[in-house]
Write a protein that holds these residues in place. Sequence first.
Motif, PDB file in Angstrom:
ATOM      1  N   GLN A  97       8.017   5.278   7.627  1.00  0.00           N
ATOM      2  CA  GLN A  97       8.221   4.531   8.856  1.00  0.00           C
ATOM      3  C   GLN A  97       7.379   3.258   8.832  1.00  0.00           C
ATOM      4  O   GLN A  97       6.332   3.210   8.192  1.00  0.00           O
ATOM      5  N   GLY A  98       7.849   2.256   9.542  1.00  0.00           N
ATOM      6  CA  GLY A  98       7.102   1.015   9.608  1.00  0.00           C
ATOM      7  C   GLY A  98       7.639   0.094  10.683  1.00  0.00           C
ATOM      8  O   GLY A  98       8.574   0.446  11.416  1.00  0.00           O
ATOM      9  N   GLN A  99       7.061  -1.084  10.756  1.00  0.00           N
ATOM     10  CA  GLN A  99       7.462  -2.076  11.752  1.00  0.00           C
ATOM     11  C   GLN A  99       7.584  -3.446  11.091  1.00  0.00           C
ATOM     12  O   GLN A  99       7.034  -3.693  10.014  1.00  0.00           O
ATOM     13  N   GLY A 100       8.323  -4.314  11.740  1.00  0.00           N
ATOM     14  CA  GLY A 100       8.485  -5.670  11.246  1.00  0.00           C
ATOM     15  C   GLY A 100       8.885  -6.594  12.374  1.00  0.00           C
ATOM     16  O   GLY A 100       8.916  -6.196  13.550  1.00  0.00           O
ATOM     17  N   SER A 101       9.191  -7.819  12.036  1.00  0.00           N
ATOM     18  CA  SER A 101       9.657  -8.783  13.024  1.00  0.00           C
ATOM     19  C   SER A 101      10.719  -9.664  12.384  1.00  0.00           C
ATOM     20  O   SER A 101      10.748  -9.834  11.155  1.00  0.00           O
ATOM     21  N   ALA A 102      11.587 -10.216  13.219  1.00  0.00           N
ATOM     22  CA  ALA A 102      12.661 -11.086  12.731  1.00  0.00           C
ATOM     23  C   ALA A 102      13.201 -11.906  13.891  1.00  0.00           C
ATOM     24  O   ALA A 102      13.138 -11.492  15.052  1.00  0.00           O
ATOM     25  N   ALA A 103      13.716 -13.073  13.575  1.00  0.00           N
ATOM     26  CA  ALA A 103      14.429 -13.899  14.554  1.00  0.00           C
ATOM     27  C   ALA A 103      15.915 -13.606  14.386  1.00  0.00           C
ATOM     28  O   ALA A 103      16.457 -13.738  13.287  1.00  0.00           O
ATOM     29  N   ARG A 104      16.574 -13.206  15.451  1.00  0.00           N
ATOM     30  CA  ARG A 104      17.971 -12.787  15.335  1.00  0.00           C
ATOM     31  C   ARG A 104      18.919 -13.932  15.006  1.00  0.00           C
ATOM     32  O   ARG A 104      20.046 -13.694  14.575  1.00  0.00           O
ATOM     33  N   ALA A 105      18.470 -15.148  15.187  1.00  0.00           N
ATOM     34  CA  ALA A 105      19.253 -16.334  14.817  1.00  0.00           C
ATOM     35  C   ALA A 105      18.286 -17.506  14.692  1.00  0.00           C
ATOM     36  O   ALA A 105      17.194 -17.487  15.284  1.00  0.00           O
ATOM     37  N   PRO A 106      18.626 -18.526  13.910  1.00  0.00           N
ATOM     38  CA  PRO A 106      17.743 -19.690  13.802  1.00  0.00           C
ATOM     39  C   PRO A 106      17.434 -20.290  15.173  1.00  0.00           C
ATOM     40  O   PRO A 106      18.317 -20.434  16.014  1.00  0.00           O
ATOM     41  N   GLY A 107      16.173 -20.600  15.399  1.00  0.00           N
ATOM     42  CA  GLY A 107      15.749 -21.182  16.668  1.00  0.00           C
ATOM     43  C   GLY A 107      15.257 -20.174  17.681  1.00  0.00           C
ATOM     44  O   GLY A 107      14.622 -20.543  18.674  1.00  0.00           O
ATOM     45  N   MET A 108      15.559 -18.884  17.471  1.00  0.00           N
ATOM     46  CA  MET A 108      15.096 -17.845  18.393  1.00  0.00           C
ATOM     47  C   MET A 108      13.680 -17.406  18.023  1.00  0.00           C
ATOM     48  O   MET A 108      13.261 -17.505  16.866  1.00  0.00           O
ATOM     49  N   SER A 109      12.946 -16.920  19.010  1.00  0.00           N
ATOM     50  CA  SER A 109      11.606 -16.398  18.759  1.00  0.00           C
ATOM     51  C   SER A 109      11.704 -15.052  18.052  1.00  0.00           C
ATOM     52  O   SER A 109      12.634 -14.276  18.302  1.00  0.00           O
ATOM     53  N   PRO A 110      10.771 -14.745  17.159  1.00  0.00           N
ATOM     54  CA  PRO A 110      10.801 -13.457  16.467  1.00  0.00           C
ATOM     55  C   PRO A 110      10.633 -12.299  17.450  1.00  0.00           C
ATOM     56  O   PRO A 110       9.905 -12.402  18.436  1.00  0.00           O
ATOM     57  N   SER A 111      11.323 -11.209  17.198  1.00  0.00           N
ATOM     58  CA  SER A 111      11.176  -9.987  17.979  1.00  0.00           C
ATOM     59  C   SER A 111      10.851  -8.852  17.025  1.00  0.00           C
ATOM     60  O   SER A 111      11.213  -8.882  15.843  1.00  0.00           O
ATOM     61  N   HIS A 112      10.167  -7.839  17.542  1.00  0.00           N
ATOM     62  CA  HIS A 112       9.720  -6.730  16.709  1.00  0.00           C
ATOM     63  C   HIS A 112      10.816  -5.675  16.574  1.00  0.00           C
ATOM     64  O   HIS A 112      11.679  -5.531  17.439  1.00  0.00           O
ATOM     65  N   PHE A 113      10.778  -4.961  15.471  1.00  0.00           N
ATOM     66  CA  PHE A 113      11.680  -3.839  15.261  1.00  0.00           C
ATOM     67  C   PHE A 113      10.931  -2.756  14.487  1.00  0.00           C
ATOM     68  O   PHE A 113       9.884  -3.004  13.875  1.00  0.00           O
ATOM     69  N   SER A 114      11.433  -1.547  14.555  1.00  0.00           N
ATOM     70  CA  SER A 114      10.877  -0.444  13.779  1.00  0.00           C
ATOM     71  C   SER A 114      11.960   0.091  12.853  1.00  0.00           C
ATOM     72  O   SER A 114      13.149  -0.126  13.070  1.00  0.00           O
ATOM     73  N   TYR A 115      11.557   0.775  11.820  1.00  0.00           N
ATOM     74  CA  TYR A 115      12.511   1.355  10.883  1.00  0.00           C
ATOM     75  C   TYR A 115      11.963   2.677  10.352  1.00  0.00           C
ATOM     76  O   TYR A 115      10.754   2.915  10.318  1.00  0.00           O
ATOM     77  N   ARG A 116      12.880   3.538   9.946  1.00  0.00           N
ATOM     78  CA  ARG A 116      12.486   4.822   9.353  1.00  0.00           C
ATOM     79  C   ARG A 116      13.491   5.183   8.274  1.00  0.00           C
ATOM     80  O   ARG A 116      14.696   5.175   8.510  1.00  0.00           O
ATOM     81  N   CYS A 117      12.997   5.484   7.095  1.00  0.00           N
ATOM     82  CA  CYS A 117      13.844   5.895   5.974  1.00  0.00           C
ATOM     83  C   CYS A 117      13.514   7.332   5.591  1.00  0.00           C
ATOM     84  O   CYS A 117      12.353   7.744   5.630  1.00  0.00           O
ATOM     85  N   GLU A 118      14.518   8.063   5.202  1.00  0.00           N
ATOM     86  CA  GLU A 118      14.312   9.363   4.576  1.00  0.00           C
ATOM     87  C   GLU A 118      14.541   9.180   3.082  1.00  0.00           C
ATOM     88  O   GLU A 118      15.595   8.708   2.652  1.00  0.00           O
ATOM     89  N   VAL A 119      13.534   9.537   2.302  1.00  0.00           N
ATOM     90  CA  VAL A 119      13.548   9.268   0.868  1.00  0.00           C
ATOM     91  C   VAL A 119      13.457  10.579   0.109  1.00  0.00           C
ATOM     92  O   VAL A 119      12.653  11.464   0.464  1.00  0.00           O
TER      93      VAL A 119
END
Length: 211
Positions: free
Chosen positions: A176-198
């Motif tokens: 599990q972890g967290q990250g950030s991304a801008a959903r489109a150019p010019g938008m402010s970054p927003s946080h997201f979380s993710y979880r993988c089963e490996v």
Amino acid sequence: MHIASIPTITAALLCGAIAGQVMAQSAPAKRDDRAAQACEDAVTSTVQRMRGTAARNVRFVPSRRILDTVSDEEIGVKGEGRYRSGASGGTPFTYTCTFSPATGGTSGVVFRDDSAAPRAAAEPAWQPDLTNLSPAACETAAATALKDRYPHVVNIVFGSDSRTLRPAPNGHTSLQGQGSAARAPGMSPSHFSYRCEVDGRGGVLGLQLGD
């Protein structure tokens, strides 16, 4: 009237052919240089924006840079670099980016810190098998899922210090972890979380994204 000799004409044609070949060979090289410079500028801006004053002296490793023609209109660039963080000797990172020769613009910048190893959960009775576990495989799957959900997403950043490992059913591992991304150019970054089963071979069996 002076008439040029045949050897002189042949030499002139030969020189013109050589000059044309040199120009044809230099055009792709100049395009690749533009792609590398534009993407490294975009990655530098992303690192400094996401890491703030902790990110100084961003440097890239030319020998680790790889350029690939994605399509007739795009060139993919990926590579490695390092930035200073506080008093440490530097934080390594990897990146990917897409460059458009027609517009001179970049898109799809993905920046990933590689300094921290996956952190195990606190349960003393469980120890994760790190032999084949690759956080990059999980984060690549998360980046792909983000691009599917938000086609214009840019500046995807994963926080290596947020990685957590937990036991999953059937002897698998949950990363599990967290990250950030801008959903489109010019938008402010927003946080997201993710979880993988490996699984034990490092394969990503499933992925969940959250806000």
